[in-house]
Motif scaffolding. Structure first.
Motif, PDB file in Angstrom:
ATOM      1  N   LEU A  20       2.404  27.291  10.957  1.00 25.57           N
ATOM      2  CA  LEU A  20       3.239  25.663  10.580  1.00 25.57           C
ATOM      3  C   LEU A  20       3.770  25.434  12.036  1.00 25.57           C
ATOM      4  CD1 LEU A  20       4.775  26.852   7.553  1.00 25.57           C
ATOM      5  CD2 LEU A  20       2.869  24.691   8.204  1.00 25.57           C
ATOM      6  N   SER A  21       4.569  26.100  12.776  1.00 30.06           N
ATOM      7  CA  SER A  21       5.366  25.467  13.687  1.00 30.06           C
ATOM      8  C   SER A  21       5.134  25.277  15.008  1.00 30.06           C
ATOM      9  CB  SER A  21       6.902  26.396  14.145  1.00 30.06           C
ATOM     10  OG  SER A  21       5.833  27.699  14.825  1.00 30.06           O
ATOM     11  N   GLU A  22       3.614  26.092  15.394  1.00 34.57           N
ATOM     12  CA  GLU A  22       3.019  25.459  17.055  1.00 34.57           C
ATOM     13  C   GLU A  22       1.105  24.924  16.711  1.00 34.57           C
ATOM     14  OE1 GLU A  22       2.023  29.222  18.514  1.00 34.57           O
ATOM     15  OE2 GLU A  22       3.851  30.147  18.766  1.00 34.57           O
ATOM     16  N   LEU A  23       0.974  25.151  15.379  1.00 36.54           N
ATOM     17  CA  LEU A  23      -0.097  24.438  14.604  1.00 36.54           C
ATOM     18  C   LEU A  23      -0.323  23.319  14.359  1.00 36.54           C
ATOM     19  CD1 LEU A  23      -2.716  27.212  14.388  1.00 36.54           C
ATOM     20  CD2 LEU A  23      -2.110  26.336  16.667  1.00 36.54           C
ATOM     21  N   GLY A  24       0.608  23.332  13.464  1.00 38.62           N
ATOM     22  CA  GLY A  24       1.265  22.512  12.468  1.00 38.62           C
ATOM     23  C   GLY A  24       0.172  21.812  10.974  1.00 38.62           C
ATOM     24  N   LEU A  25       0.754  21.374  10.403  1.00 40.30           N
ATOM     25  CA  LEU A  25       0.176  20.963   9.398  1.00 40.30           C
ATOM     26  C   LEU A  25      -0.443  19.057   9.735  1.00 40.30           C
ATOM     27  CD1 LEU A  25       1.592  22.550   6.007  1.00 40.30           C
ATOM     28  CD2 LEU A  25      -0.352  23.163   6.948  1.00 40.30           C
ATOM     29  N   GLU A  26      -1.360  18.447   9.498  1.00 38.67           N
ATOM     30  CA  GLU A  26      -2.383  17.181   9.813  1.00 38.67           C
ATOM     31  C   GLU A  26      -1.576  16.814   7.765  1.00 38.67           C
ATOM     32  OE1 GLU A  26      -5.760  15.569  10.207  1.00 38.67           O
ATOM     33  OE2 GLU A  26      -6.350  17.120  11.533  1.00 38.67           O
ATOM     34  N   MET A  27      -0.742  15.734   7.383  1.00 40.33           N
ATOM     35  CA  MET A  27       0.128  15.545   6.078  1.00 40.33           C
ATOM     36  C   MET A  27      -0.294  13.956   6.808  1.00 40.33           C
ATOM     37  SD  MET A  27       1.910  18.176   5.309  1.00 40.33           S
ATOM     38  CE  MET A  27       3.270  17.621   4.066  1.00 40.33           C
ATOM     39  N   LEU A  28      -1.582  13.620   5.618  1.00 40.97           N
ATOM     40  CA  LEU A  28      -2.153  11.987   5.502  1.00 40.97           C
ATOM     41  C   LEU A  28      -1.206  11.138   4.453  1.00 40.97           C
ATOM     42  CD1 LEU A  28      -5.770  13.121   5.480  1.00 40.97           C
ATOM     43  CD2 LEU A  28      -4.431  12.617   7.187  1.00 40.97           C
ATOM     44  N   HIS A  29       0.163  11.353   4.525  1.00 43.98           N
ATOM     45  CA  HIS A  29       0.752  10.887   3.687  1.00 43.98           C
ATOM     46  C   HIS A  29       1.992  10.534   5.003  1.00 43.98           C
ATOM     47  CE1 HIS A  29       3.594   9.089   0.696  1.00 43.98           C
ATOM     48  NE2 HIS A  29       2.408   9.486  -0.838  1.00 43.98           N
ATOM     49  N   PRO A  30       1.817   8.565   4.671  1.00 43.30           N
ATOM     50  CA  PRO A  30       3.137   8.213   6.263  1.00 43.30           C
ATOM     51  C   PRO A  30       4.490   8.829   5.083  1.00 43.30           C
ATOM     52  CG  PRO A  30       1.640   6.693   5.952  1.00 43.30           C
ATOM     53  CD  PRO A  30       0.959   7.243   4.925  1.00 43.30           C
ATOM     54  N   GLU A  31       4.919   8.463   3.972  1.00 48.36           N
ATOM     55  CA  GLU A  31       6.436   8.415   3.542  1.00 48.36           C
ATOM     56  C   GLU A  31       6.838  10.050   3.924  1.00 48.36           C
ATOM     57  OE1 GLU A  31       8.883   8.060  -0.352  1.00 48.36           O
ATOM     58  OE2 GLU A  31       6.514   7.692  -0.425  1.00 48.36           O
ATOM     59  N   ALA A  32       5.652  10.983   3.088  1.00 48.84           N
ATOM     60  CA  ALA A  32       5.669  12.642   3.419  1.00 48.84           C
ATOM     61  C   ALA A  32       6.033  12.489   5.325  1.00 48.84           C
ATOM     62  CB  ALA A  32       4.569  13.028   2.898  1.00 48.84           C
ATOM     63  N   ARG A  33       5.611  12.337   5.946  1.00 53.51           N
ATOM     64  CA  ARG A  33       5.689  12.355   7.050  1.00 53.51           C
ATOM     65  C   ARG A  33       6.779  11.668   7.846  1.00 53.51           C
ATOM     66  NH1 ARG A  33      -0.088  10.408   7.879  1.00 53.51           N
ATOM     67  NH2 ARG A  33       0.980   8.163   8.834  1.00 53.51           N
ATOM     68  N   GLN A  34       7.345  10.625   6.929  1.00 46.82           N
ATOM     69  CA  GLN A  34       8.469  10.035   7.690  1.00 46.82           C
ATOM     70  C   GLN A  34       9.653  11.010   6.617  1.00 46.82           C
ATOM     71  OE1 GLN A  34       9.177   6.206   5.591  1.00 46.82           O
ATOM     72  NE2 GLN A  34      11.533   5.621   6.620  1.00 46.82           N
ATOM     73  N   ILE A  35       9.759  11.013   5.521  1.00 46.21           N
ATOM     74  CA  ILE A  35      10.733  12.321   5.129  1.00 46.21           C
ATOM     75  C   ILE A  35      10.263  13.480   6.387  1.00 46.21           C
ATOM     76  CG2 ILE A  35      10.953  13.957   3.232  1.00 46.21           C
ATOM     77  CD1 ILE A  35      10.083  11.568   1.329  1.00 46.21           C
ATOM     78  N   LEU A  36       9.753  14.783   6.345  1.00 43.37           N
ATOM     79  CA  LEU A  36       9.716  15.314   6.970  1.00 43.37           C
ATOM     80  C   LEU A  36      10.633  15.471   8.804  1.00 43.37           C
ATOM     81  CD1 LEU A  36       6.033  17.040   5.934  1.00 43.37           C
ATOM     82  CD2 LEU A  36       8.061  17.953   5.348  1.00 43.37           C
ATOM     83  N   VAL A  37       9.958  14.422   9.158  1.00 38.34           N
ATOM     84  CA  VAL A  37      10.122  13.810  10.665  1.00 38.34           C
ATOM     85  C   VAL A  37      12.244  14.343  10.080  1.00 38.34           C
ATOM     86  CG1 VAL A  37      10.871  12.053  11.977  1.00 38.34           C
ATOM     87  CG2 VAL A  37       8.402  12.809  11.570  1.00 38.34           C
ATOM     88  N   ALA A  77      13.835  15.341   8.208  1.00 38.26           N
ATOM     89  CA  ALA A  77      14.011  16.366   8.802  1.00 38.26           C
ATOM     90  C   ALA A  77      14.707  17.322   9.153  1.00 38.26           C
ATOM     91  CB  ALA A  77      13.576  17.685   7.073  1.00 38.26           C
ATOM     92  N   GLY A  78      13.833  16.937  10.581  1.00 33.03           N
ATOM     93  CA  GLY A  78      14.218  17.854  11.346  1.00 33.03           C
ATOM     94  C   GLY A  78      12.628  18.096  11.756  1.00 33.03           C
ATOM     95  N   CYS A  79      11.549  17.662  11.495  1.00 33.54           N
ATOM     96  CA  CYS A  79      10.276  18.071  12.152  1.00 33.54           C
ATOM     97  C   CYS A  79       9.504  17.286  12.801  1.00 33.54           C
ATOM     98  CB  CYS A  79       9.727  18.396  10.784  1.00 33.54           C
ATOM     99  SG  CYS A  79      10.136  19.535   9.353  1.00 33.54           S
ATOM    100  N   ARG A  80       9.077  18.019  13.631  1.00 39.03           N
ATOM    101  CA  ARG A  80       8.781  17.072  14.687  1.00 39.03           C
ATOM    102  C   ARG A  80       7.298  16.966  14.679  1.00 39.03           C
ATOM    103  NH1 ARG A  80       4.877  18.780  19.131  1.00 39.03           N
ATOM    104  NH2 ARG A  80       5.689  21.016  18.317  1.00 39.03           N
ATOM    105  N   GLN A  81       6.339  15.517  14.914  1.00 36.90           N
ATOM    106  CA  GLN A  81       5.443  14.570  14.669  1.00 36.90           C
ATOM    107  C   GLN A  81       4.474  14.094  15.374  1.00 36.90           C
ATOM    108  OE1 GLN A  81       5.917  11.068  12.818  1.00 36.90           O
ATOM    109  NE2 GLN A  81       3.904  10.334  12.245  1.00 36.90           N
ATOM    110  N   GLN A  82       2.798  14.708  15.433  1.00 31.09           N
ATOM    111  CA  GLN A  82       2.893  14.034  17.196  1.00 31.09           C
ATOM    112  C   GLN A  82       1.616  13.361  15.909  1.00 31.09           C
ATOM    113  OE1 GLN A  82       1.250  16.442  19.813  1.00 31.09           O
ATOM    114  NE2 GLN A  82      -0.672  16.222  20.187  1.00 31.09           N
TER     115      GLN A  82
END
Length: 544
Positions: free
Chosen positions: A86-103, A105-110
């Motif tokens: 989860l930390s080094e490879l990550g998950l593709e989250m194909l929902h923009p709101e979900a990505r926004q929420i996780l960012v 919360a302190g998660c990193r996005q690429q």
């Protein structure tokens, strides 16, 4: 009884006459001749005036200690590997709101990939409840998910059906209705999962309306909805609320139905699933998160690698749901099996499937989460292979401490076929497991130890006529509704009918006598009106 020699002056006939069968669970006297007769064709299929005599509704408690194939350091190794994924490879989250929420919360996005902080995941997963209840429109059918309970659901999602009369064919609504009637009829089926067969004769835009409408009318058990777009999930929540006669506040106060989402392994969660899961969690409705990881195909060929990937994909979604809806009810699911490396086809009921399920059970207990697994097989027809693989899958559920067993009745061809004969045959297995869990079997009080009976019979005697046996014979052992326990000659004389053919007769007899559970006419009217209105509005958007 023919296996036991007569003794002390008693003939075999006298011994047999001691026994008038009665059903051990319903206290309904059953004449053994009547039980195996009842008309020309029914006689050869174990069908009497009533289709079967079955166990009453009950919520089984798994009293066995779970199997733990992993040592403590193995549990930590998989946990740490999942967090590293989860930390080094990550998950593709194909929902923009979900990505926004996780960012937020302190998660990193690429791009569309989210890299999860391990401490964040651990903290969020710890919020999830260890157990919860789900209350359908009939409160007497309330289920507790967790706390050692093991619950069985019907086959869900095959595109095709097969039965002995019609063979393999594409799913339609008439067949869908047959399976819903079986789901309601069998007391060992506790929840109505997804569509037991996909009714392709109904347009996708309104299919969810007709299918859930049928579920809510023809069953009073906990039901499921698919996360296939905003409209379908919102419609389902409203229909479940109406069917139970609830206000919006009452609906959201406690779980009333559930959904299941699958990751797109490896390392991806798609838009519709995330969208539906977030909508359900925000309104207090349970979400089962089940990665579909087949070792050698969508997951590493080793079980430790495949289970690590599955855990990572599940924890990522659960962390998201717990962040947006703290303490929302969730279940971690396992669908880790292997493929046939000769053909690439999924294989189920394998040694690897069993071990992976047990390993995931250990991980679920490590996280304090309820567990979902499945009663699955790869067989194409309801034959010996089908029952052997399903039994292996069910034992995996028992040994892993599973709380929800999906596809526990009716599954064939790796999930591509639903079969009513297989449904009947599987329900025989489920009843036997329910009997296996009965605490009465392991009681050790003075009556159960039966010292006096052993003393009275002595050496070389028999127990048929003892007071101890006579007081207990009608409830002592499980009595089947489908299996044929007679000897070969009796079976042959009565038509030499094989298991699937007996099951076919039982399935037909059940349909002939099945009735819908009661539903208040005013509620039915409101539900009908909602479905009609949504159909007029076009239902859900599709690509067609």
């Amino acid at each position: 009884v023919g296996f036991f020699p007569p003794s002390r002056g008693q003939s075999k006939g006298a011994l047999i006459s001691l026994f008038v069968r009665s059903d051990p669970m319903t206290e309904t006297t059953v004449d053994p001749k009547r039980r195996r007769s009842g008309g020309t064709r029914a006689k050869h299929q174990g069908v009497s005036q009533h289709a079967i005599t079955q166990m009453p509704w009950r919520i089984p408690q798994n009293i066995d200690q779970p199997t733990q194939p992993l040592p403590p350091e193995g549990v930590l190794a998989i946990h740490n590997n999942a967090l590293r994924i989860l930390s080094e490879l990550g998950l593709e989250m194909l929902h923009p709101e979900a990505r926004q929420i996780l960012v937020q919360a302190g998660c990193r996005q690429q791009g569309e990939t989210i890299f999860f902080d391990p401490d964040f995941v651990t903290e969020m997963v710890a919020r999830a409840p260890q157990s919860f209840t789900v209350t359908p429109r009939n409160p007497a059918r309330q289920l507790t998910i967790g706390e050692g309970h093991i619950l069985f659901g019907n086959v869900s999602s095959p595109p095709n059906a097969w039965d002995m009369a019609r063979g393999k064919r594409a799913g339609d609504f008439a067949t869908f209705r047959e399976f819903i009637k079986l789901t309601q009829y069998f007391n060992c089926i506790h929840f109505a999962g997804g569509y037991p067969v996909e009714p392709i004769d109904i347009h996708p835009s309104i299919r969810h309306l007709d299918c859930l409408h049928e579920k809510l009318i023809a069953t009073d058990k906990v039901v499921h909805t698919y996360c296939l777009g905003k409209e379908r999930v919102e419609d389902a929540m409203e229909m479940v609320r109406i069917a139970a006669g609830l206000s919006h506040e009452e609906f959201e106060a406690t779980p009333r139905f559930y959904t299941n989402i699958n990751s797109v392994s490896p390392l991806k969660h798609d838009y519709p699933m995330l969208d539906g899961a977030m909508r359900m969690a925000r309104r207090g409705q349970p979400v089962v998160v089940t990665p579909f990881t087949l070792a050698g195909a969508m997951a590493p060929v080793t079980l430790a690698g495949a289970v690590s990937l599955s855990i990572a994909e599940a924890l990522g979604a659960i962390a998201l749901l717990q962040y947006i809806a703290p303490h929302a009810p969730v279940v971690i699911g396992t669908f880790t099996s292997n493929v046939d490396m000769k053909s690439g086809a999924p294989a189920f009921g394998t040694p690897e499937y069993i071990r992976a399920t047990q390993m995931t059970g250990q991980m679920a207990r490590f996280y304090g989460l309820p567990l979902r697994s499945s009663g699955v097989c790869a067989a194409n027809v309801p034959d010996g292979q089908a029952q052997a693989e399903t039994l292996q899958s069910l034992w995996a559920a028992v040994q892993s401490g599973t709380n929800m067993v999906y596809h526990a009745a009716g599954w064939l061809e790796g999930g591509l076929i639903a079969s009513p004969e297989k449904f009947v045959m599987d329900c025989e297995l489920l009843q036997q497991f329910q009997r296996y869990f009965d605490p009465v079997l392991t009681q050790t009080n003075a009556d159960d130890l039966a010292f006096e009976a052993v003393r009275d019979v002595g050496a070389g005697g028999h127990y048929f006529g003892t007071a101890h046996t006579q007081a207990r014979y009608s409830t002592a052992f499980y009595q089947p509704f489908h299996s044929d326990w007679r000897n070969f000659e009796a079976w042959e004389k009565d038509g030499a009918v094989w298991s699937a053919e007996r099951a076919h007769g039982i399935y037909k007899a059940i349909l002939a006598e099945a009735t819908d559970p009661p539903l208040d006419p005013s509620i039915r009217e409101e539900l009908d009106a909602f479905v009609a209105k949504r159909k007029e509005e076009g239902g859900a958007p599709t690509d067609f």
